[in-house]
Design an enzyme around this catalytic site. Structure first.
Site, mmCIF file in Angstrom:
data_model
loop_
_atom_site.group_PDB
_atom_site.id
_atom_site.type_symbol
_atom_site.label_atom_id
_atom_site.label_comp_id
_atom_site.label_asym_id
_atom_site.label_seq_id
_atom_site.Cartn_x
_atom_site.Cartn_y
_atom_site.Cartn_z
ATOM 1 N N LYS D 199 0.858 -1.179 0.000
ATOM 2 C CA LYS D 199 0.000 0.000 0.000
ATOM 3 C C LYS D 199 0.895 1.229 0.000
ATOM 4 O O LYS D 199 1.677 1.442 0.924
ATOM 5 C CB LYS D 199 -0.875 -0.031 1.256
ATOM 6 C CG LYS D 199 -1.880 1.102 1.348
ATOM 7 C CD LYS D 199 -2.671 0.987 2.648
ATOM 8 C CE LYS D 199 -3.683 2.106 2.793
ATOM 9 N NZ LYS D 199 -4.397 1.995 4.096
ATOM 10 N N LYS D 252 -2.245 -1.554 -3.722
ATOM 11 C CA LYS D 252 -3.122 -0.390 -3.631
ATOM 12 C C LYS D 252 -2.276 0.864 -3.697
ATOM 13 O O LYS D 252 -1.274 0.933 -2.980
ATOM 14 C CB LYS D 252 -3.892 -0.439 -2.303
ATOM 15 C CG LYS D 252 -4.837 0.742 -2.091
ATOM 16 C CD LYS D 252 -5.477 0.685 -0.723
ATOM 17 C CE LYS D 252 -6.363 1.917 -0.520
ATOM 18 N NZ LYS D 252 -6.867 2.036 0.848
HETATM 19 ZN ZN LIG Z 1 -5.747 3.267 8.430
#
Ligand SMILES: [Zn+2]
Ligand SMILES: [Zn+2]
Ligand SMILES: [Zn+2]
Ligand SMILES: [Zn+2]
Ligand SMILES: [Zn+2]
Ligand SMILES: [Zn+2]
Lengths: 330, 330, 330, 330, 330, 330
Positions: D199, D252
């Site tokens: 992420k 992501k």
């Molecule tokens: Zn968070």
């Protein structure tokens, strides 16, 4: 001629040549790390005859010295202790508050809070023997006790605020030992470990030994620094450090070991890679240029480009002050 | 500590360290090749200020100079022309019998028939422009005409008895052109081609330009010598030379390009690999040692060990005379 | 926790994060290439409604427009023809001196001789059908005749002084055809070929078709532009172009194809890699920022960083003017 | 032309183009996962201005909203808490029954027992700081305490009936901590863990922060979300999660990270791979289409095809409702 | 238990199981290709006793038969000639207009212009010997003459409008020969070649020989169809076909050769991969189900899933009509 | 045609074809393992309608049945319990001396001491639910309790003299649990573990369920047997079993999973690889041959050759009796 064999078309123009540089061969200030030798006398300033233009400094001198460099973009320093405090067999003084490096860390963190502070960790500046580990009676390293001392010193630097611990001792297992200490301290996520993973027993270290007063009192370091010809041990050492949790790997010395840098980077592309352009390299480039063999800026830039090309992300070099100027010129 | 992470056990003893050296890192006389600058005056002997201890010689001087070296085991030389004969735009004199290198080849073959004679082939010693190819009006290389001239010169060396043709010009397609000539001559099986496959536009060539009077009259060689940062062109050039039939590949300069040596050797393990420790490297090691930064023998041996470790089979070096002595010392 | 699983220690500090960037993710002016739409009217200046801030220009307007950009470091442009000259079935006008791109090449070479001039080569700006190849009666491409026309146009650009020929037509075999032409002209070493190697039949090209008036008159380009999902054809196309002699490869569009960039770069690390941030990408970043979804500079820098991370050396982008400013800010 | 270089023959027909799609590029309902923002008010329904068409809902509203989607084939949802309940420094409320997500899990399991219920687990919805971990006084994450809280929240979701726990916090070691909890609970075989493995600290999250009220109160998340340019940390994070037992990996954001998806999938082909088409991507595609730059359906399908091509098995997207319709149209 | 060893958590729910399917294991109509046996009598319709439910048809019957299948989504057929026209030693009739397949191609292209028409090309339906090549007196294949005949037949199918030429003869060099013919015809970009690249001398072909009347009159096909155990020849054949320009590769038979499919796909991921579920496979699945050993739909779906899992993009199967129904059920 | 593309030269002669078979594709008695269904009644003998020619036997019948097979070279058997003894929820009877398999092991060890005795271990023959693990109230497996029961049963077989324990239950962690038991017993070095590592939830098991009365009383086994399409879980399961100490790996069923066999063998070349030609495969080959689609011996030999080619060392097959005859014929 097969059309794919006409290579000139790929580099006849300066912009085309830049494209051929490929990934990661430019040099920016964040690629540079400046080594600093810290002495006991806070106002000390000592030239090093074998490394013209390089100084040993106390923390006050250092603070002044850093100011213009930080303004020019300096992002990272690597501190070395050069102390005359009473030494012993196990380097206890390394972990004491009187170690000048402890003060240097705090001073930099106060004056230049954004500067990344890396600190060299070894026993040789603190032991009577001048060896990088605690010795047993038979002259061999006591690896276990050495790790204890190294961890102790590293911990004192961490508590002083160091961002990066850089163990240069080449003892077996020190990365894991340091990481375990960090985990116990609860600060594994605010301290990096940059391992001198692949450090050869090189003749290029000569001037440094004057600079850091670090020549061993007897014997040599061939039992713990790597044999010059050994790719195998180099690869095993890098692999071990990665498994033990090193955040960055290093190859030292630089220029004569670019093949090793390449191979380590190819095997460990996930980790930032440092290279140390050591004192002997500094000296020979300096003296070669002084003798008119080549232009200093051109040759330093070529060696750094070569280091970047071979895979180095971080270059530890005594030329950092000049480089910060040169990078602005261009 | 995981037992496989205890590395000291692999190199605490000198013999263990030798074992770690791995394949191909020892240095023997057959790994060395001595560059010789041949001048017009057959009895000439000229020191080169930027390369202390290196001489330009006429063929008589050379013959005398070689005698003790051959006695100590010298196996191979690489000849360069340094001529004052009237030059032109296309380097026609290179292929003339008056080219001093032609005489040198014959002389060595007469006096030292077992000595392997390699000869550098380029246009720059013979053109007014001092460039390595024939130029067009727009300043770009005329690649087709350049190949014709290079082949012509190479042919004259072959006919004089050269064992190895070593084209250093970096024109596209010269290996194939030379090999085609050899095939036409019917002597493809008695002449090797050692290609300067991967030759960078380096600042390390400075002293050589004095030695060989080879600086270009204008401009630079960046349109045909490789950009310093380019791994890609380096690999394509080596690949092309292998495909075109080169017997040996070369990387030049040496020390700052060991990563390239490693990569070329990894991709072309079937071909002997040469590396050129160039004039600037010679000078900086010399001056560094002279200034006391390190011991000359130790540092030269370390750089050659590094070259061997990175994959070089053949090392072209101006230190060859000293090395022959050092190797005997053991 | 295993110490090698503590990752935060590798990126808690801004300088550490830069080191993690690894090779080749910084952005410099030489990584940018500016597309320019050239119209017939030498003083023309036409906004493009679907690409706010982008203009079609005549050569005089263009010359003025370029001045500040060159001053800020612009190194390379990519020219597109937008002409109203009478078209035909085979695009003959593309190779005529009246093609405005021919004038644009000459003008840039006169006014900004160091600027690298790349030129898009295709038939679609010049054919009545608006297709990128000559069509047969059955609606299929006549590949052989298309190559002849493409080479003809490319040759006129080369003679005008173009540095880089960039064929975007996706015909089979065009790289070899162009390289053969260059070899015949004797200028293979002063002209690069940057192939639109991997060009997908994308919905992201919408605004460009307005910009360049290039929508086909009927049908679509799915028979020669690659299917969106096809890794296989993408890899075959890149491989073919390398074998046929392309100096640089390209993937187009950019953002949604970074996986393809990665894979092409992994297979062809020796060649500089271009990526085209196409009109639809420009538009969506512009409109997204205008609607407040994100900051324009931040998001453009993130997409370019992503392109560099995926392996691109050259980024063709309509944001080049803003980027030259942003790069100076930082 | 070499016959293998004629590529058009492979894709001139629509069915041939489908075959070129290769493995895994079609899109079916089971490839989609719908994010749902759950608010405290059970009948709440709140539009999100920065994400036109997306709603925050209470559990009653949600139940009604889901009915037609389930009928159209919806198979999986991902729940996010958006709560106004009193927050504290460690996010205790996250594990309380009053957390609206707990009710949402139970409601879905009652009304739509076959729907796979994944739940986002983080501290940021529940802490005053809005950071994803518990902070220490020095502003650094307290990783150990953070893990304790994350596990506590995850456990409450498991007990409520969640099928998939999806930790998005990026703390070091959370996957192992959650798996250990599951093993202790004796339900390791009825709960999956889908890790937000990779992420990045992206500018594409802008609209989500409005949607989930999740912007941190101060500072940013760069110390725990990955640097944009870092392939290395991305690969290390994915590797760690696999070793620690993650059932699925995630990258992501989506579009600008397809190169990372490709590389993670290549290294971990054994694990299902998720990708998150985040709020900023949603917004820019929406606004780009609204401005006429491209057709919404075409561009959304192209981006999802690209995600599938790069290796994603699961696509988390706010376009899921429209996609369920579009998939039926085709 | 190490948490990464708990696998049940990855597949306890139907949606999780779909995610585990990974790339390319779903089955859609475009993955299916229906073999059709075309007989001389345009209104013919002949059951094949060894393949219950499969018919030989004339072109009128075929046109009627295809109508509902096309309506259900049939996208591709593969035509086989079953002719009683007077045969000879070299199969001349194969290239004559009277070959019923020629009429079938035209009919389909007229009635169902979007249906992809692939045509099997071999000599065995047309030679007296029933062998797939022209024989020499010593019983060996005359490879050169065979290629001439195969190309001749392929050309007649191309001129009739075939989209895909599928040579099943296993002669050496036929792909290049066919591609050369296509290039000469100027239609390389509108005809695909799907090579029976890896065709084993299998016992699974039994029923087909009845269906197509294709048993050789004497001897067997072991000199040109591959030995059952040979991975090596299989890989060499696939490689050759790729180099010679095949657009798609095939492995035949199917079920017992999935390891070969896997290996070919791994080596040639760039090309669509076909697999032929041959007559003996059809028969045993049919008879096994009829005897109650398993459910026909379940077992056919399992075998096709297995084929897709092993790397097949295209499945040639006699179950296509039932599958089109089954795919709609689901 | 390139000379390396002429493949016929490699296999025109029967001996050449054998050479092409490559390593490990011959079939010898030691490659075969015979499954035996053992019933309570020691003199029982029961035909299995769905597997014509296969019998359930009591230990006396079995002993007689084995005699000629051992004489023909039978080297290994795999025993299955088919018991009517009172079952419970946890399969306690499996570990009781009354389990007929215990007697069978002892009998074989007495009568045919050299015959390798492998024994299937699972809970399904002994539980009321017919599931392979102990169930919790929510219908999920209680993995921990299941392991306890499986180990208990395995232990009773070990104590009876079994050579090979073959767990078919697919519970997470059973290999380690069994190995731990063996180590505790002190007999790790006299008992092998052959793991049903990769067992798919296949439709090919139909007849076996009649044979072993093993259909579950409710539900299916999809939560613990692998999804048909999952390469990923297959590879993870094999990897886990290797790590946990399995001596041999197995893939089941056989024919439709040869791609999986290939991949498992490629990743685990160090372990012997078993494949199970399951009941449905037996049935379809039998019925296909009975219907005249192919010759039984030819087709069975082809399928076994395929299994060997894909990497199997051990083939568990109901055709073992016939094969022992066929192998002698050849
Ligand atoms: Zn968070
Ligand atoms: Zn030290
Ligand atoms: Zn030269
Ligand atoms: Zn075009
Ligand atoms: Zn045939
Ligand atoms: Zn069972």
């Amino acid at each position: 001629m097969a059309s794919s064999y006409g290579l000139h078309s790929g580099y006849f123009h300066p912009t085309l040549r830049k494209w051929q540089g490929g990934a990661g061969t430019t040099i920016a200030p964040h690629n540079l790390m400046l080594p600093i030798f810290v002495v006991d006398d806070e106002d000390g300033i000592e030239p090093i005859s074998s490394m013209p233009g390089v100084l040993r400094m106390g923390i006050n001198t250092m603070a002044v010295f850093l100011e213009p460099l930080v303004a020019k973009g300096l992002e990272a320093v690597l501190l070395f202790s050069v102390t005359n405090i009473l030494k012993d067999d196990t380097g206890e003084i390394g972990a004491k508050p009187s170690n000048p490096t402890v003060g240097a860390i705090k001073r930099i963190k106060r004056d230049y809070p954004d500067l990344l502070v890396a600190v060299d960790v070894c026993l040789c500046p603190y032991t009577i023997s001048g060896h990088c580990g605690v010795l047993k009676d038979d002259g061999f390293i006591d690896n276990g006790r050495s790790l204890i001392q190294i961890v102790k010193i590293a911990k004192s630097f961490v508590l002083a605020g160091a961002d990066v611990i850089a163990p240069s001792d080449m003892m077996d297992g020190r990365i894991k030992a340091i990481k375990d200490m960090l985990q116990t301290l609860g600060c594994m996520n605010r301290v990096s470990v940059m391992s001198y993973s692949v450090k050869f027993a090189s003749a290029f270290y000569g001037p440094f030994r004057e600079a850091a007063h670090s020549a061993p009192a007897f014997g040599d370091r061939k039992r713990y620094q790597l044999p010059l010809a050994s790719r195998g041990l180099a690869m095993r050492a890098a692999k071990r450090d990665e498994v033990e949790g090193a955040d960055m790997l290093m190859v030292k010395p630089g220029l004569a070991y670019l093949d090793i840098v390449r191979e380590v980077k190819d095997r460990h592309p996930e980790l930032p890679m440092a290279i140390y352009q050591v004192s002997g390299e500094y000296a020979m480039l300096h003296h070669g240029a002084a003798a008119g063999a080549f232009d200093l800026k051109a040759i330093v830039m070529e060696t750094l480009t070569a280091m970047r090309r071979s895979g180095a992300d971080i270059i530890i070099t005594y030329f950092t002050p000049q480089l910060l100027d040169w990078l602005m010129e261009k």
